[in-house]
Scaffold this motif. Structure first.
Motif, PDB file in Angstrom:
ATOM      1  N   MET A 260      58.910  58.913  51.829  1.00  0.00           N
ATOM      2  CA  MET A 260      58.824  59.114  53.269  1.00  0.00           C
ATOM      3  C   MET A 260      57.443  58.665  53.733  1.00  0.00           C
ATOM      4  O   MET A 260      56.532  59.465  53.929  1.00  0.00           O
ATOM      5  CB  MET A 260      59.077  60.578  53.621  1.00  0.00           C
ATOM      6  CG  MET A 260      60.364  61.161  53.066  1.00  0.00           C
ATOM      7  SD  MET A 260      61.850  60.265  53.594  1.00  0.00           S
ATOM      8  CE  MET A 260      61.756  60.479  55.359  1.00  0.00           C
ATOM      9  N   ASN A 261      57.297  57.376  53.905  1.00  0.00           N
ATOM     10  CA  ASN A 261      55.993  56.797  54.201  1.00  0.00           C
ATOM     11  C   ASN A 261      55.450  57.249  55.546  1.00  0.00           C
ATOM     12  O   ASN A 261      54.246  57.218  55.792  1.00  0.00           O
ATOM     13  CB  ASN A 261      56.086  55.268  54.154  1.00  0.00           C
ATOM     14  CG  ASN A 261      54.739  54.604  54.020  1.00  0.00           C
ATOM     15  OD1 ASN A 261      53.905  55.036  53.237  1.00  0.00           O
ATOM     16  ND2 ASN A 261      54.528  53.537  54.769  1.00  0.00           N
ATOM     17  N   SER A 262      56.355  57.673  56.451  1.00  0.00           N
ATOM     18  CA  SER A 262      55.934  58.121  57.777  1.00  0.00           C
ATOM     19  C   SER A 262      55.685  59.621  57.826  1.00  0.00           C
ATOM     20  O   SER A 262      55.293  60.151  58.867  1.00  0.00           O
ATOM     21  CB  SER A 262      57.009  57.767  58.800  1.00  0.00           C
ATOM     22  OG  SER A 262      58.204  58.472  58.508  1.00  0.00           O
ATOM     23  N   GLY A 263      55.940  60.326  56.709  1.00  0.00           N
ATOM     24  CA  GLY A 263      55.800  61.770  56.710  1.00  0.00           C
ATOM     25  C   GLY A 263      56.997  62.492  57.280  1.00  0.00           C
ATOM     26  O   GLY A 263      56.945  63.705  57.506  1.00  0.00           O
ATOM     27  N   GLY A 264      58.101  61.781  57.510  1.00  0.00           N
ATOM     28  CA  GLY A 264      59.310  62.408  58.010  1.00  0.00           C
ATOM     29  C   GLY A 264      59.964  63.268  56.946  1.00  0.00           C
ATOM     30  O   GLY A 264      59.505  63.343  55.803  1.00  0.00           O
ATOM     31  N   SER A 265      61.058  63.909  57.303  1.00  0.00           N
ATOM     32  CA  SER A 265      61.736  64.814  56.386  1.00  0.00           C
ATOM     33  C   SER A 265      63.019  64.197  55.850  1.00  0.00           C
ATOM     34  O   SER A 265      63.579  63.277  56.445  1.00  0.00           O
ATOM     35  CB  SER A 265      62.060  66.133  57.085  1.00  0.00           C
ATOM     36  OG  SER A 265      62.954  65.908  58.174  1.00  0.00           O
ATOM     37  N   ALA A 266      63.465  64.740  54.708  1.00  0.00           N
ATOM     38  CA  ALA A 266      64.756  64.367  54.131  1.00  0.00           C
ATOM     39  C   ALA A 266      65.667  65.577  54.244  1.00  0.00           C
ATOM     40  O   ALA A 266      65.447  66.590  53.581  1.00  0.00           O
ATOM     41  CB  ALA A 266      64.599  63.940  52.685  1.00  0.00           C
ATOM     42  N   ALA A 267      66.671  65.504  55.111  1.00  0.00           N
ATOM     43  CA  ALA A 267      67.653  66.580  55.251  1.00  0.00           C
ATOM     44  C   ALA A 267      68.821  66.263  54.328  1.00  0.00           C
ATOM     45  O   ALA A 267      69.465  65.224  54.464  1.00  0.00           O
ATOM     46  CB  ALA A 267      68.117  66.686  56.698  1.00  0.00           C
ATOM     47  N   VAL A 268      69.070  67.145  53.363  1.00  0.00           N
ATOM     48  CA  VAL A 268      70.015  66.858  52.293  1.00  0.00           C
ATOM     49  C   VAL A 268      71.103  67.923  52.263  1.00  0.00           C
ATOM     50  O   VAL A 268      70.809  69.127  52.220  1.00  0.00           O
ATOM     51  CB  VAL A 268      69.294  66.793  50.923  1.00  0.00           C
ATOM     52  CG1 VAL A 268      70.280  66.446  49.817  1.00  0.00           C
ATOM     53  CG2 VAL A 268      68.165  65.763  50.979  1.00  0.00           C
ATOM     54  N   GLY A 269      72.355  67.491  52.278  1.00  0.00           N
ATOM     55  CA  GLY A 269      73.468  68.421  52.224  1.00  0.00           C
ATOM     56  C   GLY A 269      73.857  68.825  50.831  1.00  0.00           C
ATOM     57  O   GLY A 269      74.479  69.863  50.621  1.00  0.00           O
ATOM     58  N   GLY A 270      73.497  67.983  49.823  1.00  0.00           N
ATOM     59  CA  GLY A 270      73.809  68.281  48.437  1.00  0.00           C
ATOM     60  C   GLY A 270      72.576  68.730  47.670  1.00  0.00           C
ATOM     61  O   GLY A 270      71.794  69.546  48.151  1.00  0.00           O
ATOM     62  N   THR A 271      72.396  68.143  46.492  1.00  0.00           N
ATOM     63  CA  THR A 271      71.297  68.515  45.600  1.00  0.00           C
ATOM     64  C   THR A 271      70.382  67.332  45.382  1.00  0.00           C
ATOM     65  O   THR A 271      70.841  66.196  45.275  1.00  0.00           O
ATOM     66  CB  THR A 271      71.849  69.000  44.242  1.00  0.00           C
ATOM     67  OG1 THR A 271      72.729  70.103  44.462  1.00  0.00           O
ATOM     68  CG2 THR A 271      70.726  69.436  43.314  1.00  0.00           C
ATOM     69  N   VAL A 272      69.082  67.594  45.324  1.00  0.00           N
ATOM     70  CA  VAL A 272      68.101  66.549  45.037  1.00  0.00           C
ATOM     71  C   VAL A 272      67.871  66.514  43.533  1.00  0.00           C
ATOM     72  O   VAL A 272      67.151  67.335  42.967  1.00  0.00           O
ATOM     73  CB  VAL A 272      66.776  66.806  45.786  1.00  0.00           C
ATOM     74  CG1 VAL A 272      65.768  65.710  45.452  1.00  0.00           C
ATOM     75  CG2 VAL A 272      67.015  66.862  47.289  1.00  0.00           C
ATOM     76  N   PHE A 273      68.516  65.567  42.859  1.00  0.00           N
ATOM     77  CA  PHE A 273      68.291  65.354  41.434  1.00  0.00           C
ATOM     78  C   PHE A 273      67.166  64.355  41.208  1.00  0.00           C
ATOM     79  O   PHE A 273      66.579  64.308  40.136  1.00  0.00           O
ATOM     80  CB  PHE A 273      69.572  64.851  40.763  1.00  0.00           C
ATOM     81  CG  PHE A 273      70.707  65.836  40.797  1.00  0.00           C
ATOM     82  CD1 PHE A 273      70.716  66.926  39.949  1.00  0.00           C
ATOM     83  CD2 PHE A 273      71.757  65.666  41.685  1.00  0.00           C
ATOM     84  CE1 PHE A 273      71.772  67.842  39.973  1.00  0.00           C
ATOM     85  CE2 PHE A 273      72.809  66.570  41.722  1.00  0.00           C
ATOM     86  CZ  PHE A 273      72.816  67.661  40.861  1.00  0.00           C
ATOM     87  N   GLY A 274      66.892  63.533  42.222  1.00  0.00           N
ATOM     88  CA  GLY A 274      65.826  62.548  42.143  1.00  0.00           C
ATOM     89  C   GLY A 274      64.543  63.095  42.741  1.00  0.00           C
ATOM     90  O   GLY A 274      64.253  64.293  42.649  1.00  0.00           O
ATOM     91  N   THR A 275      63.781  62.219  43.409  1.00  0.00           N
ATOM     92  CA  THR A 275      62.465  62.582  43.922  1.00  0.00           C
ATOM     93  C   THR A 275      62.323  62.147  45.372  1.00  0.00           C
ATOM     94  O   THR A 275      62.685  61.018  45.727  1.00  0.00           O
ATOM     95  CB  THR A 275      61.351  61.914  43.092  1.00  0.00           C
ATOM     96  OG1 THR A 275      61.498  62.289  41.720  1.00  0.00           O
ATOM     97  CG2 THR A 275      59.974  62.337  43.581  1.00  0.00           C
TER      98      THR A 275
END
Length: 242
Positions: free
Chosen positions: A27-42
């Protein structure tokens, strides 16, 4: 998402399912990642937050399909011509309350014509330009490039390429303007300078997202459609800077 997304340079990302193992989203802009499942990555340089509600894929799909069909039903008021032997010129003749220019073309004539070297637009003051493209598939990998007004930021924001019949699109040249193909799988290897709304996406080139707002006829009224990057498949495979 199964991908290495090198940079999201503006805004945030919403993922209905998982971020797969090995995937990296920066997130180069500092925005957020809204995730409905699971974060297995980074997810780097931005917070991960729960997706507020399940993504209504069927609702998005039907909205996009209806918008595409409505645009395809518009009466063409503008034409193309070949000039200097190898330049395809779009001559906009806008009209109506939205000051729209509407073209009807085929994918084969525009994107798969090996006799063409350049594509140019005479906007003639149009506020919105709708280019309805027929054909179930398109592969753009010949020597033709968009030039002149097509590459201006002003034009990128008012042009919509509506591939209303497409199920498969391959873009190997810089496409300027929004791409609407709600039933198609899109593969790109070069920049797309415009909004993208497709069924699924194998992304190998950057996507730049100027604002795209176009009046879409719906029954007897007009609605405004604004879209950024929308894919409806569960996996988005890409390695990009965006």
């Amino acid at each position: 998402v199964q991908a290495t997304i090198e940079n999201i340079n503006r805004g945030s990302i919403e993922v209905g399912g998982d971020i797969s193992a090995g995937s990296i989203i920066n997130m180069n802009s500092g925005g957020s990642a809204a995730v409905g499942g699971t974060v297995f990555g980074t997810v780097q340089n931005g917070p991960v937050v729960p997706l507020g509600s399940p993504v209504d894929i069927s609702g998005i799909q039907s909205t996009l399909e209806a918008a595409s069909a409505a645009l395809a039903a518009l009466t063409a008021n503008s034409t193309t011509s070949v000039q200097n032997g190898n330049q395809l010129v779009f001559d906009a003749q806008p009209g109506g309350p939205q000051n729209q220019a509407v073209f009807n073309v085929t994918a084969a004539d525009v994107f798969e014509n090996n006799s063409l070297a350049q594509m140019q637009m005479n906007a003639n003051g149009a506020s919105q330009i709708i280019i309805n493209v027929s054909g179930s598939s398109m592969t753009w990998n010949n020597g033709m490039n968009q030039v002149g007004a097509f590459t201006s930021n002003t034009l990128r924001e008012i042009v919509v390429w509506n591939f209303y019949e497409a199920t498969s699109l391959t873009v190997d040249r810089n496409l300027n303007g929004a791409l609407l193909a709600p039933d198609a799988h899109l593969t790109n290897s070069t920049n797309i300078d415009g909004s993208v709304a497709v069924a699924s996406f194998t992304q190998r080139g950057e996507v730049h997202l100027p604002t795209t707002v176009v009046a879409v006829p719906e029954a007897s009224s007009l609605v405004l459609m604004s879209f950024g990057l929308i894919t409806l498949a569960p996996f988005l495979r890409r390695r990009i800077k965006r």
